[in-house]
Scaffold this motif. Sequence first.
Motif, PDB file in Angstrom:
ATOM      1  N   LYS A 235       0.823  -1.204   0.000  1.00  0.00           N
ATOM      2  CA  LYS A 235       0.000   0.000   0.000  1.00  0.00           C
ATOM      3  C   LYS A 235       0.866   1.266   0.000  1.00  0.00           C
ATOM      4  O   LYS A 235       2.007   1.261   0.434  1.00  0.00           O
ATOM      5  N   ASN A 236       0.288   2.365  -0.507  1.00  0.00           N
ATOM      6  CA  ASN A 236       0.890   3.704  -0.402  1.00  0.00           C
ATOM      7  C   ASN A 236       2.358   3.737  -0.828  1.00  0.00           C
ATOM      8  O   ASN A 236       3.188   4.384  -0.201  1.00  0.00           O
ATOM      9  N   GLY A 237       2.671   3.027  -1.877  1.00  0.00           N
ATOM     10  CA  GLY A 237       4.037   3.005  -2.379  1.00  0.00           C
ATOM     11  C   GLY A 237       4.736   1.694  -2.157  1.00  0.00           C
ATOM     12  O   GLY A 237       5.794   1.444  -2.740  1.00  0.00           O
ATOM     13  N   GLY A 238       4.176   0.838  -1.293  1.00  0.00           N
ATOM     14  CA  GLY A 238       4.746  -0.485  -1.104  1.00  0.00           C
ATOM     15  C   GLY A 238       6.156  -0.445  -0.547  1.00  0.00           C
ATOM     16  O   GLY A 238       6.403   0.110   0.516  1.00  0.00           O
ATOM     17  N   PHE A 239       7.090  -1.012  -1.263  1.00  0.00           N
ATOM     18  CA  PHE A 239       8.463  -1.069  -0.784  1.00  0.00           C
ATOM     19  C   PHE A 239       9.143   0.295  -0.872  1.00  0.00           C
ATOM     20  O   PHE A 239       9.861   0.704   0.040  1.00  0.00           O
ATOM     21  N   ASP A 240       8.924   1.007  -1.964  1.00  0.00           N
ATOM     22  CA  ASP A 240       9.586   2.297  -2.175  1.00  0.00           C
ATOM     23  C   ASP A 240       8.643   3.191  -2.963  1.00  0.00           C
ATOM     24  O   ASP A 240       8.476   3.040  -4.168  1.00  0.00           O
ATOM     25  N   GLY A 241       8.015   4.120  -2.279  1.00  0.00           N
ATOM     26  CA  GLY A 241       7.053   5.019  -2.917  1.00  0.00           C
ATOM     27  C   GLY A 241       6.716   6.155  -1.977  1.00  0.00           C
ATOM     28  O   GLY A 241       7.482   6.477  -1.071  1.00  0.00           O
ATOM     29  N   LYS A 242       5.562   6.744  -2.142  1.00  0.00           N
ATOM     30  CA  LYS A 242       5.210   7.917  -1.337  1.00  0.00           C
ATOM     31  C   LYS A 242       5.310   7.634   0.153  1.00  0.00           C
ATOM     32  O   LYS A 242       5.890   8.421   0.911  1.00  0.00           O
ATOM     33  N   SER A 243       4.738   6.544   0.597  1.00  0.00           N
ATOM     34  CA  SER A 243       4.810   6.168   2.021  1.00  0.00           C
ATOM     35  C   SER A 243       5.252   4.718   2.136  1.00  0.00           C
ATOM     36  O   SER A 243       4.675   3.939   2.888  1.00  0.00           O
ATOM     37  N   GLY A 244       6.290   4.357   1.391  1.00  0.00           N
ATOM     38  CA  GLY A 244       6.744   2.980   1.335  1.00  0.00           C
ATOM     39  C   GLY A 244       7.693   2.617   2.464  1.00  0.00           C
ATOM     40  O   GLY A 244       7.982   3.414   3.363  1.00  0.00           O
TER      41      GLY A 244
ATOM     42  N   GLY B 276      13.529  28.266  -5.698  1.00  0.00           N
ATOM     43  CA  GLY B 276      12.173  27.782  -5.890  1.00  0.00           C
ATOM     44  C   GLY B 276      11.362  27.835  -4.602  1.00  0.00           C
ATOM     45  O   GLY B 276      11.744  28.468  -3.618  1.00  0.00           O
ATOM     46  N   ARG B 277      10.241  27.118  -4.626  1.00  0.00           N
ATOM     47  CA  ARG B 277       9.299  27.156  -3.509  1.00  0.00           C
ATOM     48  C   ARG B 277       9.092  25.771  -2.904  1.00  0.00           C
ATOM     49  O   ARG B 277       9.088  24.770  -3.620  1.00  0.00           O
ATOM     50  N   LEU B 278       8.916  25.773  -1.597  1.00  0.00           N
ATOM     51  CA  LEU B 278       8.445  24.587  -0.899  1.00  0.00           C
ATOM     52  C   LEU B 278       6.937  24.724  -0.781  1.00  0.00           C
ATOM     53  O   LEU B 278       6.434  25.544  -0.002  1.00  0.00           O
ATOM     54  N   ASP B 279       6.211  23.961  -1.574  1.00  0.00           N
ATOM     55  CA  ASP B 279       4.759  24.152  -1.584  1.00  0.00           C
ATOM     56  C   ASP B 279       3.978  22.841  -1.556  1.00  0.00           C
ATOM     57  O   ASP B 279       2.746  22.849  -1.635  1.00  0.00           O
ATOM     58  N   ALA B 280       4.662  21.716  -1.438  1.00  0.00           N
ATOM     59  CA  ALA B 280       3.978  20.424  -1.384  1.00  0.00           C
ATOM     60  C   ALA B 280       4.481  19.662  -0.166  1.00  0.00           C
ATOM     61  O   ALA B 280       5.647  19.247  -0.117  1.00  0.00           O
ATOM     62  N   PHE B 281       3.604  19.489   0.818  1.00  0.00           N
ATOM     63  CA  PHE B 281       3.969  18.758   2.021  1.00  0.00           C
ATOM     64  C   PHE B 281       3.691  17.270   1.803  1.00  0.00           C
ATOM     65  O   PHE B 281       2.556  16.871   1.577  1.00  0.00           O
ATOM     66  N   VAL B 282       4.762  16.480   1.839  1.00  0.00           N
ATOM     67  CA  VAL B 282       4.667  15.034   1.673  1.00  0.00           C
ATOM     68  C   VAL B 282       5.176  14.380   2.956  1.00  0.00           C
ATOM     69  O   VAL B 282       6.296  14.656   3.394  1.00  0.00           O
ATOM     70  N   ASN B 283       4.336  13.543   3.549  1.00  0.00           N
ATOM     71  CA  ASN B 283       4.680  12.888   4.822  1.00  0.00           C
ATOM     72  C   ASN B 283       5.079  13.898   5.895  1.00  0.00           C
ATOM     73  O   ASN B 283       5.935  13.657   6.733  1.00  0.00           O
ATOM     74  N   GLY B 284       4.435  15.093   5.829  1.00  0.00           N
ATOM     75  CA  GLY B 284       4.639  16.099   6.858  1.00  0.00           C
ATOM     76  C   GLY B 284       5.731  17.107   6.579  1.00  0.00           C
ATOM     77  O   GLY B 284       5.950  18.019   7.383  1.00  0.00           O
ATOM     78  N   TRP B 285       6.428  16.972   5.429  1.00  0.00           N
ATOM     79  CA  TRP B 285       7.540  17.868   5.123  1.00  0.00           C
ATOM     80  C   TRP B 285       7.435  18.396   3.689  1.00  0.00           C
ATOM     81  O   TRP B 285       7.020  17.675   2.784  1.00  0.00           O
ATOM     82  N   ALA B 286       7.861  19.639   3.500  1.00  0.00           N
ATOM     83  CA  ALA B 286       8.093  20.195   2.161  1.00  0.00           C
ATOM     84  C   ALA B 286       9.596  20.426   2.055  1.00  0.00           C
ATOM     85  O   ALA B 286      10.210  21.000   2.964  1.00  0.00           O
TER      86      ALA B 286
END
Length: 622
Positions: free
Chosen positions: A374-383, A569-579
């Motif tokens: 799920k959510n990226g499995g081994f290596d992905g968004k939340s892997g 550039g800009r930090l504008d996308a928070f992924v797993n709590g961080w940009a």
Amino acid sequence: MDSMNLTCNPELDIIFVPFSPISETDKFEVRVQIMNSGDESEIDIEIYLDEASESNLSWRGKAFAQKGRYAFAQCFPNIIGKSGQHKIMVRFSKDGKNRQTVSKEFEVRTHAQNLIEGSFIMFGPPAGRKPCSPFYNVRELTDEQWKEQIDSFNELGFKMIVPMATVQLETVLNFNDSDGDKLMKAHYPSKIYPKSGIKAHDPVKAIFETAEKNGQKILLPFGCNYRICKHRLEIMRELWGRYGHYKSFYGWYQPYEVPFHLSGELFATFLKLLEEDKKLINEISPAKPLMVSVLCGQDAINDAVSMMLSNGMCKADIITPMDMVGMTGRPEQLKINSRTFSVLRDALKTTAIHLWGNCESFDLTPTPIIPRYKNGGFDGKSGFIQQIETLRPYSEKLVTFMATGMFAKPGLEPVIGGEKAAEQYRRYKDYMQKPRPVYKNIARGHPYTKSQIPDFPDNTLRLLIDPNRYGYIPDENNSSTDGYIAGGRYGGRYVDASKIYGYILNESKKSIDIEVLFDFEAPQPIDMIRVSESPLSPHAGLGTNDPDASPDYVSVETGNTLNGMTEHGRLDAFVNGWAKILFPSTAKKRFVKLIFHKEIKANYPDGSLLLINEIEICKKYQ
């Protein structure tokens, strides 16, 4: 008095927590036990780093030991900036003259890699336990096959092995039985409980023998993970008598799992249990640490529990929270884990307790558990790899739940967990060749300047946060670089008070730009800059109803002069709590400027808040 009645076998009686190799930033603890076979006495003990000189003295004192018992000493040598090979020397005597000296070597590294260093295993689930059905054939392993399993986990770098249980419910039907203790079975030849239905005669002995050969270590459980084992202390004595002579016997594991979101009253009950466990450990093997692995799956840790930990009420030596990614399946779990592990590190920093991390390597399907998908499995968004990266900054060691059924060496029969487990084994083995880089936060504790003083806390809000700090100036202690991420605690009056400062947006101020400037005084290598997502708005009484207090975006600039700054550039996308921004190559810069921008939202006309949480400016470990 005869000092020859004292013995200390370095392989058995000197324990390092965490185990070697140890990172410079770890809370390095040396635990020493000395057996006294003569009359009861105080033992003079000295502990040195590398050589027996006053400049290298780490601890000197006395420890009492009854006849046939251990004297115990512990200390925390400073190893910062000391990467390389070292040894601990222990000198001891009864009379202060006829000293004996023993030593044990260890390695200090600059940092730990983004790799797993240990794993839980399972000798056999209860009959009928459906979530374990993909690897139920683990019950059919022989003693020799268990040795092969441990060898295969050693190839993955799993140097710490933690069996889930040595005593288990024989069937899932016993889970809620009022007298289920009578129905428990032992996975080894026990005089307390009858033997379980697994095929191996003594898999505990098999894993100790193999660990001894491989240089692995065992944390041995003394009960059951599903319920408190009534005879757990008798089990501990029996296990020590059977296996205490192995040098791979690292310590003990209390397998009963409790959540960190319990009320203070309920958590205190668990702490009482640990006091009983620790009392017996101190009698039979005081140098062997006690580990617990608690549930960390809620949005935050109960503030009362955090206070109990910081006050030293927990008698466990190692806390290894489960990251709950597999159990919850929530894509936001990694954000939660950053916050909760940050809270735990903060709560434990002045205690003797060590914080490790437990990355779950499975996912729940509607019924069984299988390797991550799920959510990226081994290596992905939340892997799985992202789990490792999330817990690494806060944890001395990382283990995984679990090796059994989730990592099966291809070609090793039987295949425990099937092809999916073999695939996860292959993928992790490949990943080991080039693990993700590890970063050092050079901004932690560093001062900075803001373009505008925070709007609050004002006098009224100060009283809500802490009436004893009426004269407190917002952000006076560089809260944005203190290493603490707000949002990981709940239930207390002063929750995350160090981070509750920021800016109010309303009809008179519909947008805001706050500049935060770092001056490192000389160019520093920079590979990544990241900003933590802010927690939800902490006070409805401010007249705002926008629940998101994070910035809309953060602009990043660096330079070696203030007139020669470069935009990145800009930090504008928070992924797993961080940009974050990753630099394509290392930049050596003196100044770093972050501009936090936020606008009032049309659907929240009553106003919004901008809270600045944690800022990290990082260099890559080489």
